[in-house]
Design a protein around this motif. Structure first.
Motif, PDB file in Angstrom:
ATOM      1  N   GLY A 585      48.973  27.157  16.283  1.00  0.00           N
ATOM      2  CA  GLY A 585      48.123  28.170  15.664  1.00  0.00           C
ATOM      3  C   GLY A 585      47.496  29.106  16.678  1.00  0.00           C
ATOM      4  O   GLY A 585      46.467  29.725  16.392  1.00  0.00           O
ATOM      5  N   GLN A 586      48.132  29.242  17.849  1.00  0.00           N
ATOM      6  CA  GLN A 586      47.593  30.112  18.890  1.00  0.00           C
ATOM      7  C   GLN A 586      48.326  31.448  18.912  1.00  0.00           C
ATOM      8  O   GLN A 586      49.551  31.513  18.743  1.00  0.00           O
ATOM      9  CB  GLN A 586      47.727  29.455  20.272  1.00  0.00           C
ATOM     10  CG  GLN A 586      46.844  28.242  20.487  1.00  0.00           C
ATOM     11  CD  GLN A 586      47.208  27.524  21.767  1.00  0.00           C
ATOM     12  OE1 GLN A 586      48.254  26.883  21.870  1.00  0.00           O
ATOM     13  NE2 GLN A 586      46.340  27.624  22.773  1.00  0.00           N
ATOM     14  N   ALA A 587      47.571  32.508  19.141  1.00  0.00           N
ATOM     15  CA  ALA A 587      48.129  33.826  19.404  1.00  0.00           C
ATOM     16  C   ALA A 587      47.683  34.243  20.798  1.00  0.00           C
ATOM     17  O   ALA A 587      46.528  34.034  21.179  1.00  0.00           O
ATOM     18  CB  ALA A 587      47.664  34.844  18.370  1.00  0.00           C
ATOM     19  N   PHE A 588      48.591  34.861  21.565  1.00  0.00           N
ATOM     20  CA  PHE A 588      48.303  35.247  22.936  1.00  0.00           C
ATOM     21  C   PHE A 588      48.389  36.763  23.058  1.00  0.00           C
ATOM     22  O   PHE A 588      49.425  37.370  22.740  1.00  0.00           O
ATOM     23  CB  PHE A 588      49.263  34.554  23.896  1.00  0.00           C
ATOM     24  CG  PHE A 588      49.211  33.059  23.790  1.00  0.00           C
ATOM     25  CD1 PHE A 588      48.131  32.353  24.306  1.00  0.00           C
ATOM     26  CD2 PHE A 588      50.219  32.346  23.143  1.00  0.00           C
ATOM     27  CE1 PHE A 588      48.063  30.968  24.194  1.00  0.00           C
ATOM     28  CE2 PHE A 588      50.174  30.974  23.030  1.00  0.00           C
ATOM     29  CZ  PHE A 588      49.084  30.275  23.557  1.00  0.00           C
ATOM     30  N   VAL A 589      47.271  37.360  23.515  1.00  0.00           N
ATOM     31  CA  VAL A 589      47.154  38.811  23.590  1.00  0.00           C
ATOM     32  C   VAL A 589      46.791  39.203  25.017  1.00  0.00           C
ATOM     33  O   VAL A 589      45.695  38.887  25.501  1.00  0.00           O
ATOM     34  CB  VAL A 589      46.076  39.334  22.615  1.00  0.00           C
ATOM     35  CG1 VAL A 589      45.974  40.854  22.698  1.00  0.00           C
ATOM     36  CG2 VAL A 589      46.376  38.894  21.187  1.00  0.00           C
ATOM     37  N   PRO A 590      47.681  39.896  25.739  1.00  0.00           N
ATOM     38  CA  PRO A 590      47.328  40.409  27.066  1.00  0.00           C
ATOM     39  C   PRO A 590      46.160  41.390  26.957  1.00  0.00           C
ATOM     40  O   PRO A 590      46.073  42.165  25.990  1.00  0.00           O
ATOM     41  CB  PRO A 590      48.597  41.121  27.532  1.00  0.00           C
ATOM     42  CG  PRO A 590      49.696  40.497  26.727  1.00  0.00           C
ATOM     43  CD  PRO A 590      49.083  40.170  25.400  1.00  0.00           C
TER      44      PRO A 590
END
Length: 675
Positions: A585-590
């Protein structure tokens, strides 16, 4: 693919007459141009206009003479004393996924059995992989960075090999990758610089596209199977299973032009007539792209036309002198060359693909530059070209690519996300900028259907975002689309397209700021990544993540908002920088942020370059970690380029290399230099 070297007789009486008027393809002497007989351009244009009726339902060309006539007749309408296009050389521009995409794609790589679970490129359509600057199979990470292709072993965290590009030293640049099992495809560009000779010049930019096939079964010793070198500029590539479709555009590679030698009207007239003679003297090989097949050592094995003349079609309305090609590569064939292809006399810069269709859109700017000095629709001097042409190619058969249909929509497209196709129905979101200052811009969603070789409009909804422009689009399912427009606030429109003849706005939500990228995170829930903004002025204030509840289409809600002052993210302009990992359930945003507020210890502006990890799902959005990702010696803030999940690790691609973090604790740091 064998290519013909000879042409056959024309089947059409009109084109036979035209061929009789054309001189042999010898370059004329400018001093004798005035003595040359006139070419019947009126008859040429009439014949070209009559081609649809002459060729029945098929828009392709009967043979190379007919195709050459089409190129020449269109070129003669654009010729000036300063060459085609007013003497300006145009170098071609070198310029997707649901909740379960990442996890589903992890199992798609043939030959990766036993590898850790891993993410893949964030794509627009499930099952359609997109070329990117980094790829992984869970065992190795392959990247294109700083003009080099490196293979990193995940277990040892070391560079184990480098893939060399064939061709001329320092002129070939790798740009994107595709990975299928142990087969790596490297896509690159090569630029060449032809110089004027005897007062003549090439009016179009010159470039080459390289497609290199590499066997990565031994990552420490990659083996180049072979490669091809194609005249033209790379646009984009997609892969379905083991079949790659590459889109490219080729400007006329061999057409010569000249310019006046004096600033006199007589010199202008002489130069224009010479340019016309030069166009009439061209052969088909001056207009169409060619391909060289290279062996594993980079030695040229063959050079031939990229497509048969009969594989090149023309749209209903003339669309310039470029050749748009969609090529098929079968990665299981063992051959580095294209196995089939289809061409169109047109240009294109925006590429969308489903599992059945590739749709290429031609920008208003590209249409304008081909409009010609006599066209009343050019700008300045008339109204600007305010339409986008769409060209659909059938890729439902893995073995072939076939031109399907063309059509036009009013306005311009944001990106590939503005296009969607399913079952021959194409949905397009556009923004129209009227030429008059008293009329506001507005956006629309247009539905078209293939009818023969035409994309015919079946329905539309207009009036979205008056005075605003489209900032994000997501086609969520065949009967639903989300469109974001912005000027001061962010109207999120939910458009019901269940009836293709009467699409309608089902719901609307206005909130400060806007979303530049939309991603479904659960059934009825939508994540937006964009910018916070002042509600009165529209001035942006920093990166923003929003969670939208769209379960009730008539009443969408913004339930959660996170902001990072003075921040921005490459996700706003490149969806491939975003990763959603459904397993956790993780989202990764630079994230990159820069503030005028001075650092208390050094008296300098504060900056940050790194990554934000979000916990996201139905009715939840929260920041769970923020980590700097660059090497410790770097003192400026810069957002990373890509994020990759491999097993229980998060790998982050930076401008200088790779960082590695524990997926759960987010502890880690710099891992591999890629200078």
């Amino acid at each position: 693919m064998p290519r013909p070297t000879a042409v056959t007789a024309l089947p059409l009486a009109a084109l036979l007459a035209l061929t009789a008027c054309s001189p042999a393809p010898a370059v004329p002497d400018p001093a004798q141009v005035s003595a040359a007989g006139p070419w019947d351009e009126t008859a040429a244009r009439a014949a070209v206009t009559a081609l649809p009726a002459s060729f029945g339902l098929r828009a392709g060309f009967e043979d190379c003479d007919a195709l050459l006539t089409y190129y020449q007749a269109n070129a003669l309408e654009l010729v000036t004393p300063y060459g085609l296009g007013g003497g300006m050389g145009y170098a071609a521009d070198d310029t997707m996924g649901g909740v379960e995409d990442a996890a589903a794609a992890a199992g798609d790589d043939a030959g990766s059995a036993g590898a850790p679970e891993h993410s893949s490129t964030n794509v627009q359509e499930e099952g359609v992989d997109e070329a990117d600057m980094v790829k992984t199979d869970g065992r190795v990470i392959v990247s294109v960075l700083n003009n080099r292709v490196r293979v990193v072993d995940v277990a040892s965290r070391k560079v184990v090999s480098e893939v060399r590009m064939p061709g001329r030293r320092d002129q070939v640049s790798p740009s994107e990758l595709l990975l299928h099992g142990d087969t790596l495809v490297v896509l690159g560009q090569e630029w060449s610089y032809a110089q004027p000779v005897d007062g003549r010049f090439l009016p179009f930019g010159s470039s080459r596209t390289h497609v290199v096939t590499v066997d990565l079964s031994d990552p420490a010793a990659p083996r180049t199977v072979g490669s091809v070198r194609v005249e033209g500029s790379y646009r984009s590539a997609r892969m379905v299973g083991g079949t790659v479709r590459m889109v490219m555009v080729t400007e006329p590679p061999g057409v010569e032009q000249t310019q006046p030698r004096k600033n006199t009207m007589a010199a202008e007239a002489e130069a224009e007539e010479t340019n016309r003679a030069l166009v009439r003297a061209t052969s088909i090989d001056d207009w169409v792209p060619h391909v060289q097949v290279l062996d594993a050592d980079g030695t040229v094995a063959s050079t031939e036309r990229l497509l048969d003349c009969g594989e090149i079609s023309r749209p209903r309305d003339p669309a310039g002198l470029s050749t748009l090609s969609v090529l098929t590569f079968d990665l299981t064939s063992g051959s580095p060359g294209p196995t089939s292809g289809a061409g169109l006399v047109a240009s294109g810069d925006t590429v969308y693909a489903s599992t059945d269709r590739v749709v290429v859109a031609t920008s208003p700017w590209d249409l304008w530059r081909w409009a010609g000095p006599l066209d009343a629709a050019i700008w300045p001097g008339g109204e600007p070209v305010n339409r986008t042409d769409l060209h659909a190619f059938d890729i439902s058969d893995p073995a072939t690519t076939r031109y399907a249909a063309s059509g036009s929509v009013e306005g311009r497209l944001l990106s590939q996300w503005a296009v969607d196709e399913e079952g021959g129905v194409v949905r397009v979101a556009t923004t129209t900028d009227p030429p008059g200052v008293s009329e506001p811009s507005q956006s629309a969603l247009v539905v078209l259907r293939e009818e023969g070789e035409r994309l015919v409009e079946t329905g539309r909804v207009d009036g979205m975002g008056l005075t605003e422009h489209v900032r994000a689009v997501r086609f969520l399912r065949p009967d639903l689309a989300a469109v974001v427009t912005f000027r001061q606030t962010d109207p999120l429109y939910l458009v019901d397209t269940s009836d293709p003849t009467a699409p309608r706005v089902a719901g609307e939500l206005k909130v400060p700021g806007y979303s530049a990228y939309l991603h479904p995170v659960a059934e009825g829930w939508l994540l937006g990544i964009g910018q916070d903004a002042d509600e009165r002025t529209g001035q942006t204030r920093g990166l923003q993540a929003s969670l939208f509840d769209i379960r009730d289409l008539s009443a969408p809600k913004q339930t959660e908002v996170l902001t990072w002052k003075d921040g921005s993210s490459p996700v706003e302009w490149d969806h491939r920088a975003f990763t959603l990992w459904p397993t956790t359930g993780q989202a990764f945003v630079p994230l990159m942020s820069w503030s005028e507020q001075a650092d208390s210890t050094r008296g300098e502006p504060e900056s940050f370059g790194g990554l934000v990890a979000l916990d996201v799902g139905a009715d939840r959005l929260a920041e769970v970690a923020r980590v700097a990702t660059g090497p410790g010696s770097r003192e400026w803030g810069e957002a990373p380029l890509r994020t990759i999940v491999v097993g229980q690790e998060l790998w982050i691609l930076d401008q200088q290399g790779l960082a590695r973090f524990d997926l759960h604790s987010m502890e880690g740091g710099w891992a591999v230099d890629l200078p």
